[in-house]
Design an enzyme around this catalytic site. Sequence first.
Site, PDB file in Angstrom:
ATOM      1  N   ASN A  32      -7.961  10.697   2.954  1.00 50.69           N
ATOM      2  CA  ASN A  32      -7.474  10.794   1.576  1.00 50.69           C
ATOM      3  C   ASN A  32      -8.446  10.183   0.567  1.00 50.69           C
ATOM      4  O   ASN A  32      -8.620  10.683  -0.522  1.00 50.69           O
ATOM      5  CB  ASN A  32      -6.136  10.052   1.411  1.00 50.69           C
ATOM      6  CG  ASN A  32      -5.051  10.597   2.317  1.00 50.69           C
ATOM      7  OD1 ASN A  32      -4.942  11.799   2.507  1.00 50.69           O
ATOM      8  ND2 ASN A  32      -4.257   9.716   2.898  1.00 50.69           N
ATOM      9  N   GLY A  44       0.813  -1.215   0.000  1.00 47.19           N
ATOM     10  CA  GLY A  44       0.000   0.000   0.000  1.00 47.19           C
ATOM     11  C   GLY A  44       0.847   1.266   0.000  1.00 47.19           C
ATOM     12  O   GLY A  44       2.029   1.255  -0.346  1.00 47.19           O
ATOM     13  N   GLY A  80       2.438   4.733   1.804  1.00 50.74           N
ATOM     14  CA  GLY A  80       2.860   5.386   3.046  1.00 50.74           C
ATOM     15  C   GLY A  80       4.015   4.693   3.743  1.00 50.74           C
ATOM     16  O   GLY A  80       4.550   3.689   3.269  1.00 50.74           O
ATOM     17  N   GLY A 133      -6.916   2.271  -3.749  1.00 56.77           N
ATOM     18  CA  GLY A 133      -7.079   0.935  -4.318  1.00 56.77           C
ATOM     19  C   GLY A 133      -7.321  -0.107  -3.252  1.00 56.77           C
ATOM     20  O   GLY A 133      -7.349  -1.306  -3.550  1.00 56.77           O
ATOM     21  N   GLU A 179      -0.350  -0.918  -6.777  1.00 60.14           N
ATOM     22  CA  GLU A 179      -0.722   0.333  -7.449  1.00 60.14           C
ATOM     23  C   GLU A 179       0.370   1.384  -7.353  1.00 60.14           C
ATOM     24  O   GLU A 179       0.481   2.243  -8.207  1.00 60.14           O
ATOM     25  CB  GLU A 179      -2.047   0.873  -6.919  1.00 60.14           C
ATOM     26  CG  GLU A 179      -2.081   1.062  -5.434  1.00 60.14           C
ATOM     27  CD  GLU A 179      -3.440   1.568  -4.932  1.00 60.14           C
ATOM     28  OE1 GLU A 179      -4.250   2.035  -5.733  1.00 60.14           O
ATOM     29  OE2 GLU A 179      -3.657   1.493  -3.714  1.00 60.14           O
TER      30      GLU A 179
END
Lengths: 504, 504
Positions: free
Chosen positions: B378, B262, B264, B382, B288
């Site tokens: 945010n 993911g 971050g 995805g 992604e």
Amino acid sequence: MKLTRMTAKEAACFIKNNDCVALGGFSPSGTPKAIMSAVAEKALAEHQAGREYKIHLNAGASVGDSCDGALSRADAVISRIPYCDNKDMRQAYNKGDIAFHDLNLADNAAFLRQKLTHVPTWGIIEAADIEEHDGTYHIYPTSATGIAPTICHIAEKGLFIEHNIWHEKAIKGIHDIYEMPNSWEHHIMRISHPTQRIGKPYLSIPAERIVGIVECNLPDEARPMPPSSDIHNTMGGHAADFVHWNIRKGILHPQHLVFQSGVGSVANAVIGAMGRDKNIPEFSVFTEVFQDAPFSLLQEGRIKGASTGALTLSPENLRLFYKDIHLYRDKVVVRPSEISNCPEIISRLGVCAMNTAIEVDIYGHVNSTKICGSNMMNGVGGSSDYTTSATLAIFTCGSTAKDGKISSIVPFCSHIDHTEHHVDAVVTEYGVADLRGKCPAERAELLINIAHPDYRPILWEYQRLSLQHGGQTPHMLTAAFALHDTYLRKGDMRLVDWNEYTIK
Amino acid sequence: MKLTRMTAKEAACFIKNNDCVALGGFSPSGTPKAIMSAVAEKALAEHQAGREYKIHLNAGASVGDSCDGALSRADAVISRIPYCDNKDMRQAYNKGDIAFHDLNLADNAAFLRQKLTHVPTWGIIEAADIEEHDGTYHIYPTSATGIAPTICHIAEKGLFIEHNIWHEKAIKGIHDIYEMPNSWEHHIMRISHPTQRIGKPYLSIPAERIVGIVECNLPDEARPMPPSSDIHNTMGGHAADFVHWNIRKGILHPQHLVFQSGVGSVANAVIGAMGRDKNIPEFSVFTEVFQDAPFSLLQEGRIKGASTGALTLSPENLRLFYKDIHLYRDKVVVRPSEISNCPEIISRLGVCAMNTAIEVDIYGHVNSTKICGSNMMNGVGGSSDYTTSATLAIFTCGSTAKDGKISSIVPFCSHIDHTEHHVDAVVTEYGVADLRGKCPAERAELLINIAHPDYRPILWEYQRLSLQHGGQTPHMLTAAFALHDTYLRKGDMRLVDWNEYTIK
């Protein structure tokens, strides 16, 4: 190798306290009926004798009262997976007496293979016919398969086959039996039209896996649905209009319509309305259950092909299906549940999914399973399998329940099974809320406008209170469940007093 | 046909009040930077002159501050779709000044094609190189494509190309450009391994669609993530142990591991931990975003292949990637967002999805987007595309936030993006809750046990109060959001007083 024939009672003797039994069939078509009734009787006798006797139970989905009802009344169940609509068992798992694990029906077989749920000690499969081929038996399922392909190789101590002569051998050829490979095989599911076949019409089982054959003659336990009400038919009409609108907009293609129709009277009304609406050309269904309403449409030629997880027809209609089966051989395929509910295929076929909701919140989240957040109704079934993968995911629900005392549109769903990210449209008898491409404020307006008129001012008041808190999806968290709590305490959501829910 | 070269300011002149602009690129790599800055300046000038000037904005996902930041500070946005992480724009949409519509990133292109979101007046695409072939231009994207393939044919009045020479032409060949066909075409997505290519390395655009070319030299705006904390690394270690356990159990195959990582710092820490754990063989990613941490693992050979929606590398690492691109040509594919996030492919590849949660409730629902139910962080990005389709869906979150004043494990999520039906496991610094095959009571125990020790007695007390109400997932609805409300009123969830939430 000759198979051992035995009575249901003899088969039940094999099934010990704490064993796990897995059943073929689906919702509740084609589920075994003889042995589990005998197990329930055995449980009563054991309890009378002061001995513990309870089992774990896994099935394709719901099973008949001969199993879920009899076993729960006999206090003979430790755990149950997945969907279950029997009222006695529902009472037991909501009291906490049975551990009920809800599961997407598409995942049940994979969880079994991965040993993430109880490993079945025994499997039971209902058969319309049994053929021997060089020491391997071809078992032809009856009106559904469910998780049978997986049970066949995963049940630790072996299988019982209920040869139920109530079903007709003519069903041979309707099934397309195929088991999903392991995820790491990166396998393409090569189904590109609803009735395409990729498997075999029977289960292949080595003789040594079969512990016994039980002969029986018991009608299938799918019940005819209560007739659709005026409200159901109005919702069906709205849904059909909405589908037609999507065809005109070029979102659905008139020559390639594929519908999923859910479970129950509302689902019957909605698919019935699609069939009656002459703006909608003939269509196919790719669905987990094939109820009486779509069967009528198949007879009329409005449905041109059907893939289903189960022939959930009333016994009368199932007889009729058998009688005329030559008419349906090319048009109907019955699949195991992990294929009937396979997200990859649902996505590829551009399915328009139609499921019923218990409640919907003002931002478009849907509760399909829990009454007031806590009490399980039946389970998520295939609604998530279909909703997350559908081209168009529609939910229908009457705007109120219990004579208007409950609103189906609420500030915040007391349980969420389907999120705003997958719910495309909601239908009540007051119209359609098309949520696609809408921001939260627009969604709230659309949804409040299809709530019952009694509840619109109540929901607007919640919105007004929430807006004081700001945010993209404004909520006043202390009042989010005010309607539910008011119903639980005062018996009518309309009696909500917002002052009670504002902590000073 | 010769293309018209123009300045960013000249291009901005074409973009009128109320127009909709769609941008290529993804999160925020490869997004256009020059023209949107000029549009923001134009907006300021228009407002100064007393004229209205606002636009609708649709992008692959987040875009840089040069666009989202500048435009929202100029008060120049009516609506924004989908994911957006810019702090100024966040403030504006949480105040209700901008209509922000959150959307699964996989659905954005389809919604555009179906005209379910604003039809773009203009499209802007950043290019590393432009080649002419018989009146058609081959546009080679830079570090991401996003929704560019769809913008190319859907933008009503045409396209602007930002030819950004900061990027290097060497990137030509890294992209695999492919647009999804209509759902009714029943198309099989023939990607069976993470780096398989099915499209072309460029966008094909007829000359007459291109309104202007803007030359620029602007660095990509992906920011390096803050370094991972000890807690992040501990969670990464737990996640790696859990993956290893799944390999030993035969649920994941050691030779066919495919991870999504993911967005971050936590995601960097988790994928970093997978890389460091020698029990985990080399693996692929299908994801992604491809951040700095997986790039290190690619350099080390721990990652053998990567499919991504974007090269979200810091500018320094992107330079390094370009310098050594010959090493990565066979190993890295950059895809449009509807392919990088395509549920069919994620499902087929048996992806192990790893996303971060804001909060998780005691029955395993996950909130990824909203603070205290209302304020959008945010967007879902995805995370739903991956979670619903993954073989194993893991969520990570530190057990507390704001110095312990907020617990990430709560009685009821104040917003739900991912339901119990898809969340397989949750990781905090206190361990892993493996929720698969567990009934609600078991889930609650596992999740409370990985909450921060300060919060475990608080959560058990909620459980105790709820049990009085019964049900399969017991809740006391008036107290479901007691922790959130206490935080909002008193600044610390630990100060919860249950008596305040029991309506007498």
